[in-house]
Design a protein around this motif. Structure first.
Motif, PDB file in Angstrom:
ATOM      1  N   ASP A  70     -17.196 -49.668 -10.218  1.00  0.00           N
ATOM      2  CA  ASP A  70     -16.242 -49.364 -11.283  1.00  0.00           C
ATOM      3  C   ASP A  70     -16.695 -49.775 -12.688  1.00  0.00           C
ATOM      4  O   ASP A  70     -15.881 -49.896 -13.588  1.00  0.00           O
ATOM      5  CB  ASP A  70     -14.868 -49.992 -10.993  1.00  0.00           C
ATOM      6  N   ARG A  71     -17.975 -49.976 -12.892  1.00  0.00           N
ATOM      7  CA  ARG A  71     -18.460 -50.273 -14.243  1.00  0.00           C
ATOM      8  C   ARG A  71     -18.673 -48.998 -15.040  1.00  0.00           C
ATOM      9  O   ARG A  71     -18.549 -48.999 -16.249  1.00  0.00           O
ATOM     10  CB  ARG A  71     -19.755 -51.073 -14.174  1.00  0.00           C
ATOM     11  N   TYR A  72     -19.058 -47.924 -14.352  1.00  0.00           N
ATOM     12  CA  TYR A  72     -19.367 -46.660 -15.011  1.00  0.00           C
ATOM     13  C   TYR A  72     -18.701 -45.506 -14.278  1.00  0.00           C
ATOM     14  O   TYR A  72     -18.451 -45.589 -13.082  1.00  0.00           O
ATOM     15  CB  TYR A  72     -20.880 -46.401 -15.027  1.00  0.00           C
ATOM     16  N   THR A  73     -18.463 -44.422 -15.013  1.00  0.00           N
ATOM     17  CA  THR A  73     -18.073 -43.142 -14.414  1.00  0.00           C
ATOM     18  C   THR A  73     -18.974 -42.088 -15.056  1.00  0.00           C
ATOM     19  O   THR A  73     -19.438 -42.271 -16.189  1.00  0.00           O
ATOM     20  CB  THR A  73     -16.598 -42.785 -14.701  1.00  0.00           C
ATOM     21  N   PRO A  74     -19.233 -40.977 -14.354  1.00  0.00           N
ATOM     22  CA  PRO A  74     -20.061 -39.931 -14.960  1.00  0.00           C
ATOM     23  C   PRO A  74     -19.504 -39.440 -16.294  1.00  0.00           C
ATOM     24  O   PRO A  74     -20.259 -39.213 -17.237  1.00  0.00           O
ATOM     25  CB  PRO A  74     -20.068 -38.827 -13.899  1.00  0.00           C
ATOM     26  N   ILE A  75     -18.182 -39.309 -16.388  1.00  0.00           N
ATOM     27  CA  ILE A  75     -17.575 -38.818 -17.638  1.00  0.00           C
ATOM     28  C   ILE A  75     -17.835 -39.801 -18.781  1.00  0.00           C
ATOM     29  O   ILE A  75     -18.220 -39.402 -19.871  1.00  0.00           O
ATOM     30  CB  ILE A  75     -16.057 -38.581 -17.460  1.00  0.00           C
ATOM     31  N   VAL A 101     -29.736 -47.250 -16.571  1.00  0.00           N
ATOM     32  CA  VAL A 101     -28.418 -47.722 -16.151  1.00  0.00           C
ATOM     33  C   VAL A 101     -28.023 -47.127 -14.801  1.00  0.00           C
ATOM     34  O   VAL A 101     -27.550 -47.826 -13.919  1.00  0.00           O
ATOM     35  CB  VAL A 101     -27.360 -47.370 -17.228  1.00  0.00           C
ATOM     36  N   ILE A 102     -28.201 -45.834 -14.637  1.00  0.00           N
ATOM     37  CA  ILE A 102     -27.844 -45.124 -13.409  1.00  0.00           C
ATOM     38  C   ILE A 102     -28.993 -44.181 -13.079  1.00  0.00           C
ATOM     39  O   ILE A 102     -29.565 -43.549 -13.959  1.00  0.00           O
ATOM     40  CB  ILE A 102     -26.544 -44.303 -13.589  1.00  0.00           C
ATOM     41  N   LEU A 103     -29.286 -44.062 -11.786  1.00  0.00           N
ATOM     42  CA  LEU A 103     -30.379 -43.215 -11.314  1.00  0.00           C
ATOM     43  C   LEU A 103     -29.925 -42.571 -10.015  1.00  0.00           C
ATOM     44  O   LEU A 103     -29.461 -43.275  -9.124  1.00  0.00           O
ATOM     45  CB  LEU A 103     -31.574 -44.136 -11.074  1.00  0.00           C
ATOM     46  N   GLY A 104     -29.998 -41.246  -9.903  1.00  0.00           N
ATOM     47  CA  GLY A 104     -29.560 -40.613  -8.660  1.00  0.00           C
ATOM     48  C   GLY A 104     -30.089 -39.212  -8.475  1.00  0.00           C
ATOM     49  O   GLY A 104     -30.444 -38.531  -9.436  1.00  0.00           O
TER      50      GLY A 104
END
Length: 190
Positions: A86-91, A135-138
């Motif tokens: 819950d730290r980040y959302t795609p939006i 920060v995010i990788l996917g």
């Protein structure tokens, strides 16, 4: 115990980890049933497929307003966001990129999207250290495109006059780039 099986044990791989069967093979179901019964089968040859060519590019500011583009790449960011607890959302990440506070990168396998990642630049005031943070990788293409991703990140680091590239969050990403050094991982208390 056969010589092949002993060799598999020496490298820490079980026979079921080493079997490779293509889904396109008409005999795949037969081979899978046979493998379930036979312990000492180690591997099958995989037919060579043409190597996928990957490309990595930062999504430019003028394209970030496209809702269709957001939906195309949000799926790749969703799993990483879920693992961020819950730290980040795609939006939110996309909105930060639209404000030029973060950057969204596309990983393309051929002409199709194969992954995405988000970076930001940070300044550590105590030391004056500037870093590019992943920060995010996917996505499915992340491991196969790791060299292209690394090249893009190092180029971006130079463009932004940063000292280092680092990632935050999920443990285990160091397998993407052999030789990298783990600094630490965040823990939650409570």
């Amino acid at each position: 115990m056969s010589r092949k099986r002993r060799k598999a044990r020496n490298v820490g791989l079980a026979p079921q980890d080493m079997k490779i069967i293509t889904e396109a093979s008409p005999i795949a179901p037969i081979v899978e049933r046979a493998l379930a019964k036979v312990e000492n089968v180690v591997a099958f040859e995989k037919p060579k497929a043409p190597a996928m060519k990957y490309a990595v590019a930062q999504i430019s500011q003028d394209l970030l307003g496209s809702e269709a583009l957001f939906h195309e790449f949000a799926a790749f960011l969703h799993k990483g966001c879920a693992e961020s607890r819950d730290r980040y959302t795609p939006i939110w990440l996309w909105q930060m990129a639209m404000r030029d506070e973060m950057q969204v990168w596309a990983v393309l396998g051929g002409a199709k999207p194969a992954g995405a990642f988000v970076t930001t630049t940070q300044l550590y005031p105590a030391t004056g250290l500037h870093v590019v943070q992943v920060v995010i990788l996917g996505g499915e293409g992340i491991i196969a495109a790791r060299d292209k991703i690394r090249e893009a990140l190092l180029t971006f680091k130079e463009q932004r006059q940063c000292h280092k590239v680092e990632w935050v969050g999920r443990e285990g990403l160091e397998h993407l780039w052999p030789g990298c050094e783990r600094i630490g991982i965040a823990c939650e208390v409570g």
